[in-house]
Design an enzyme around this catalytic site. Structure first.
Site, mmCIF file in Angstrom:
data_model
loop_
_atom_site.group_PDB
_atom_site.id
_atom_site.type_symbol
_atom_site.label_atom_id
_atom_site.label_comp_id
_atom_site.label_asym_id
_atom_site.label_seq_id
_atom_site.Cartn_x
_atom_site.Cartn_y
_atom_site.Cartn_z
ATOM 1 N N CYS A 95 -55.224 19.288 -45.301
ATOM 2 C CA CYS A 95 -54.304 20.419 -45.222
ATOM 3 C C CYS A 95 -54.573 21.048 -43.857
ATOM 4 O O CYS A 95 -54.887 20.330 -42.909
ATOM 5 C CB CYS A 95 -54.469 21.371 -46.411
ATOM 6 S SG CYS A 95 -56.137 22.000 -46.684
ATOM 7 N N ALA A 96 -54.479 22.353 -43.724
ATOM 8 C CA ALA A 96 -54.712 22.966 -42.412
ATOM 9 C C ALA A 96 -56.198 22.948 -42.053
ATOM 10 O O ALA A 96 -56.601 22.408 -41.028
ATOM 11 C CB ALA A 96 -54.156 24.384 -42.378
#
Length: 150
Positions: A95-96
């Site tokens: 994800c981030a």
């Protein structure tokens, strides 16, 4: 020569790894060098330079930041990992920052793969990747997956 992506670690060595958003072509090369052939991207926008390594297949499961994955997204993730591992190919998921959405998916996979209860899977992911699974809703998604699959 590859460069290790931020927050990279194996959860199932040689089979499944978590990481933060890869930002450099050298991050993708690092994954390929370790046998990762599939990258599951959980961000709403695709990772930059993902086309720089044709040997790496990108799978997009768009989940808003701090939100849990939907049941069908979890099922698709499990299917991607199972199919890749059956061919001897490793999977990376990001994800981030590699904590919330990534940790949630990794915990769900441990529920499926190791037969762990949801709380045990969450604890194991947090042991391996401190800071993982950031919200109550993400924890709840792991418990709901456990209930659906037991």
């Amino acid at each position: 020569m590859g460069v290790q992506p931020p927050n990279f670690s194996w959860v199932l060595p040689g089979r499944l790894a978590g990481l933060a958003l890869p930002r450099l072509p050298a991050h993708y090369q690092f994954l390929l060098d370790l046998g990762v052939r599939h990258l599951v991207s959980l961000t709403e926008r695709g990772p930059p330079h993902s086309d720089s390594c044709p040997g790496l297949t990108l799978h997009r499961l768009r989940i808003p930041d701090f939100c849990p994955p939907a049941p069908d997204q979890i099922d698709r993730f499990v299917q991607i990992v199972d199919e890749a591992n059956a061919r001897g190919e490793a999977v990376g998921v990001h994800c981030a920052l590699g904590f919330g959405r990534t940790g949630t998916m990794l915990a769900c996979y441990l529920v499926k793969e190791r037969g762990l209860a949801a709380g045990d899977a969450i604890a194991e992911i947090r042991r391996l990747r401190p800071g993982s699974i950031e919200t109550y809703e993400q924890e709840k998604a792991v418990f709901q997956f456990y209930q659906r699959t037991k």
